[in-house]
Scaffold this motif. Structure first.
Motif, short mmCIF file in Angstrom:
data_model
loop_
_atom_site.label_atom_id
_atom_site.label_comp_id
_atom_site.label_asym_id
_atom_site.label_seq_id
_atom_site.Cartn_x
_atom_site.Cartn_y
_atom_site.Cartn_z
N SER A 93 8.84 160.31 159.02
CA SER A 93 9.97 159.56 159.55
C SER A 93 11.26 160.39 159.48
CB SER A 93 10.15 158.26 158.77
OG SER A 93 10.52 158.55 157.43
N PRO A 94 12.26 160.09 160.30
CA PRO A 94 13.50 160.86 160.31
C PRO A 94 14.19 160.94 158.95
CG PRO A 94 13.39 159.48 162.25
CD PRO A 94 12.23 159.08 161.38
N ILE A 95 14.24 159.81 158.23
CA ILE A 95 14.96 159.80 156.96
C ILE A 95 14.25 160.64 155.89
CG2 ILE A 95 13.86 157.74 155.95
CD1 ILE A 95 16.69 156.95 154.96
N ALA A 96 12.93 160.83 156.03
CA ALA A 96 12.19 161.64 155.06
C ALA A 96 12.59 163.11 155.14
CB ALA A 96 10.69 161.49 155.28
N ASP A 97 13.26 163.48 156.22
CA ASP A 97 13.71 164.86 156.38
C ASP A 97 14.63 165.28 155.24
OD1 ASP A 97 14.08 167.36 157.52
OD2 ASP A 97 15.69 166.69 158.84
N ILE A 98 15.45 164.36 154.74
CA ILE A 98 16.38 164.72 153.67
C ILE A 98 15.63 164.95 152.35
CG2 ILE A 98 18.29 163.47 154.72
CD1 ILE A 98 17.88 161.25 152.67
N TYR A 99 14.46 164.36 152.22
CA TYR A 99 13.66 164.59 151.01
C TYR A 99 13.15 166.02 150.97
CZ TYR A 99 9.67 164.35 147.83
OH TYR A 99 8.76 164.61 146.83
N TYR A 100 12.73 166.53 152.12
CA TYR A 100 12.17 167.88 152.18
C TYR A 100 13.23 168.97 152.30
CZ TYR A 100 7.60 165.72 152.89
OH TYR A 100 6.43 165.00 152.74
N SER A 101 14.26 168.73 153.09
CA SER A 101 15.23 169.80 153.34
C SER A 101 16.63 169.51 152.85
CB SER A 101 15.29 170.08 154.85
OG SER A 101 15.67 168.93 155.56
N GLY A 102 16.85 168.31 152.31
CA GLY A 102 18.18 167.97 151.81
C GLY A 102 18.59 168.84 150.62
N GLU A 103 19.85 169.23 150.61
CA GLU A 103 20.38 170.05 149.53
C GLU A 103 21.52 169.30 148.85
OE1 GLU A 103 21.48 173.71 151.32
OE2 GLU A 103 19.42 174.32 151.74
N ALA A 104 22.00 169.87 147.75
CA ALA A 104 23.07 169.23 147.00
C ALA A 104 24.29 169.05 147.89
CB ALA A 104 23.42 170.08 145.79
N GLY A 105 25.02 167.96 147.70
CA GLY A 105 26.20 167.71 148.50
C GLY A 105 25.88 166.88 149.73
N ALA A 106 26.67 167.10 150.78
CA ALA A 106 26.52 166.31 152.00
C ALA A 106 25.21 166.64 152.72
CB ALA A 106 27.70 166.57 152.93
N VAL A 107 24.50 165.59 153.15
CA VAL A 107 23.26 165.75 153.93
C VAL A 107 23.30 164.78 155.10
CG1 VAL A 107 21.86 166.47 151.95
CG2 VAL A 107 22.05 164.05 152.51
N SER A 108 22.43 165.00 156.06
CA SER A 108 22.36 164.09 157.20
C SER A 108 20.97 164.15 157.81
CB SER A 108 23.42 164.45 158.25
OG SER A 108 23.17 165.74 158.79
N TYR A 109 20.64 163.13 158.56
CA TYR A 109 19.38 163.12 159.30
C TYR A 109 19.61 162.40 160.62
CZ TYR A 109 18.79 158.20 157.92
OH TYR A 109 18.96 156.84 157.76
N LYS A 110 18.75 162.70 161.60
CA LYS A 110 18.88 162.11 162.92
C LYS A 110 18.01 160.88 163.04
CE LYS A 110 20.01 166.50 165.17
NZ LYS A 110 19.59 167.51 166.18
N SER A 111 18.64 159.74 163.24
CA SER A 111 17.91 158.49 163.42
C SER A 111 17.98 158.09 164.89
CB SER A 111 18.54 157.39 162.55
OG SER A 111 19.76 156.96 163.12
N PRO A 112 17.19 157.11 165.32
CA PRO A 112 17.25 156.66 166.71
C PRO A 112 18.64 156.20 167.13
CG PRO A 112 15.27 155.84 165.64
CD PRO A 112 16.10 156.47 164.58
N SER A 113 19.44 155.74 166.16
CA SER A 113 20.78 155.24 166.47
C SER A 113 21.86 156.31 166.36
CB SER A 113 21.13 154.08 165.53
OG SER A 113 21.08 154.50 164.17
N GLY A 114 21.45 157.53 165.98
CA GLY A 114 22.43 158.61 165.84
C GLY A 114 22.30 159.32 164.51
N GLU A 115 23.21 160.23 164.25
CA GLU A 115 23.14 160.99 163.00
C GLU A 115 23.73 160.19 161.85
OE1 GLU A 115 24.24 165.49 161.39
OE2 GLU A 115 24.18 165.03 163.52
N ILE A 116 22.98 160.14 160.74
CA ILE A 116 23.39 159.41 159.54
C ILE A 116 23.74 160.43 158.45
CG2 ILE A 116 22.76 157.68 157.82
CD1 ILE A 116 22.83 156.59 160.68
N SER A 117 24.93 160.34 157.92
CA SER A 117 25.38 161.27 156.88
C SER A 117 25.48 160.56 155.54
CB SER A 117 26.75 161.86 157.25
OG SER A 117 26.68 162.55 158.48
#
Length: 393
Positions: A120-144
């Motif tokens: 799923s899109p939100i799982a992307d931050i689990y694999y590639s998210g780093e310390a500090g600000a992160v974001s992922y692309k959801s169907p409704s747009g980018e979530i930070s």
């Protein structure tokens, strides 16, 4: 570290217990729903004349959907998830605790996810998210937002064995977790790596589909594993083609290799994938019924009880067909074929020679040598037509 030694052990143990208990409840509901659907199908068959009646078709589809859901629940019960990420979305004071697993599990009654699918899109931050600000692309747009915690679990048969927290400052995976996972993966079949996907691997798996992608690496570096995980990810993202066996295909060098990788895609929920060899697929689409002898058949033959003279003959033929001399013969044959492909005559109009035979052959054989035969033919004809339009006689 050992789960019992972790400060959050009691909390995590309770969460695992509640999740498994919920799954068991869903299994019971799905099994009961399956019985009802089976009964409805049986009763409907008595009322209709055709097996293609829309009521039968609809009920069968519901039954298949329920069966897939039941399989997913049963496979998730012993290990419902392998990771957790605490995410604080910008503009929201609430921290979301997201549990990541091989299969997405949702509580339809309360309309909320119990386990997030690794694709799923939100799982992307689990694999590639780093310390500090992160974001992922959801169907409704980018979530930070911001990651507050990243945690991995070792769960076997419903028991919480180990808990590993990543250091948020460096976002470095605990080597003990990775080493433990790799040691347990040794088997005679390729296994999924959803629990240990690293950032670089995740980037490949989730790369856009609208561009060419080349994966390079030495033997045993995991190229095939990543490629199969990418296929599972693309199938998840492209649900409209799910169930079309002709839409997804894996071509392997031989059946031994197919056997080696056969478990990965079904384990990842990608069942509708044709896994075949080039020889078998070629026979299927051409309709040829003859049995082709492939390398494995030859090896079996040479190791069997065939006469010595026949074995020597087979070895001699194989050596010749793998030699540079044989290549030269094939190249020369194809060259002669190309010369004969173009007629030995000039193109003339009203007695005026437009193209000589030599020019035509040079154009077809040398100028368009970089093209395969059919494309070469098309380009050759197109070129002649354009030239003729410009010539005034």
């Amino acid at each position: 570290m050992k789960a019992l030694e972790h400060p959050s052990y009691n909390e995590e143990k309770q969460k695992l217990h509640e999740t498994i208990e919920w799954i068991e409840g869903e299994i019971a509901k799905s099994e009961e729903e399956g019985k009802i659907l089976e009964k409805n199908i049986s009763e409907t068959r008595k009322e209709v004349k055709s097996a293609l009646d829309e009521r039968i078709v609809l009920q069968k589809q519901l039954k298949m959907s329920n069966e897939r859901k039941l399989i997913r629940y049963k496979e998730s019960k012993s290990k419902p998830y392998f990771g957790r990420v605490d995410f604080k979305e910008d503009g929201d004071n609430k921290i979301k605790k997201l549990y990541i697993g091989k299969y997405g599990l949702s509580d339809e009654k309360h309309d909320e996810p119990v386990v997030i699918d690794w694709r799923s899109p939100i799982a992307d931050i689990y694999y590639s998210g780093e310390a500090g600000a992160v974001s992922y692309k959801s169907p409704s747009g980018e979530i930070s937002g911001e990651i507050k915690l990243k945690r991995r679990y070792e769960i076997e048969e419903g028991e919480l064995l180990n808990i590993f927290d990543e250091k948020l400052k460096e976002m470095i995976l605990d080597d003990e977790f990775l080493t433990s996972s790799l040691e347990k993966s040794a088997d005679n079949r390729l296994k999924d790596i959803v629990a240990t996907i690293q950032k670089e691997q995740n980037d490949i798996i989730r790369a856009p589909l609208d561009r060419a992608l080349i994966i390079q690496g030495v033997a045993g570096s995991g190229k095939t594993t990543i490629a199969l995980h990418r296929m599972a990810y693309l199938i998840y993202q492209n649900q409209r083609n799910k169930g079309r066996e002709d839409y997804y295909m894996v071509i392997a060098p031989n059946k031994l290799f197919l056997n080696y990788i056969s478990d990965i895609l079904p384990d990842l929920g990608a069942d509708d994938v044709l896994q075949t060899t080039f020889e078998d697929y070629a026979l299927k689409i051409t309709g040829i019924k003859e049995k082709l002898k492939v390398a494995n058949d030859k090896i079996s033959y040479l190791l069997g009880d065939a006469p010595i003279d026949e074995k020597r003959k087979t070895i001699m033929v194989s050596r010749f067909k793998g030699s540079l001399l044989f290549k030269a013969i094939i190249d020369n044959y194809f060259k002669q074929f190309l010369y004969k492909y173009i007629p030995d005559c000039d193109i003339n109009i009203d007695g005026n020679i437009i193209f000589t035979s030599i020019e035509l052959k040079k154009l077809f054989i040398e100028n368009f040598v970089y093209l395969p035969l059919q494309k070469r033919k098309e380009q050759f004809i197109s070129y002649l037509k354009n030239r003729l339009k410009k010539i005034k006689i």
